[in-house]
Design an enzyme around this catalytic site. Sequence first.
Site: not given
Ligand code: ADP
Length: 153
Positions: A17, A41, A90, A128
Amino acid sequence: MKIALFPGSFDPFTKGHEDIILRAIPLFDKIVIGVGNNSSKKYLFTIEQRLEWIKKTFSNQASVEVTNYEGLTVDYCKKINANYILRGLRNPVDYNYESNIAYMNKALENNIETVFLLTSPEFMAINSTIVRDIIIHKGNAKQFVPLAIQNDF
Ligand code: ADP
């Protein structure tokens, strides 16, 4: 003014992120990181904790703001005058999921464009869900989170 919303659960915020935000800073006048808080959630970390970690990570970045929101992402964009939704990609699984959301958001609000940045290769595997599993099972998750917050992991 170009304002982007970066929405997500950030449970917890990871180096993946952080990388997306750092690379998007030159593209927008302001980036608002919107931490989702849906009552339906289940999160591992509280909204206060998730916000605190993100604020700490970007304390030196004047154009980055951190807030929480509930409800439709496009409604929140309108509220903060954001014309862009920023998301990270990703792999093809992300693409399938993200493109559907982007098409739906575009149908709801034609003026708001979703902008995707491809993850940097070194962060491609950071996710995550897996970071949460490591934490739940008392593993060391430091290397997956931003330097500024590593002491908390
Ligand atoms: P959500 O619950 O909305 O999927 P996340 O916190 O998992 O939220 O992710 C928020 C954003 O960050 C999403 O667009 C996700 O694809 C992106 N993201 C998560 N991990 C990575 C990473 N390692 N590299 C690039 N983008 C990421």
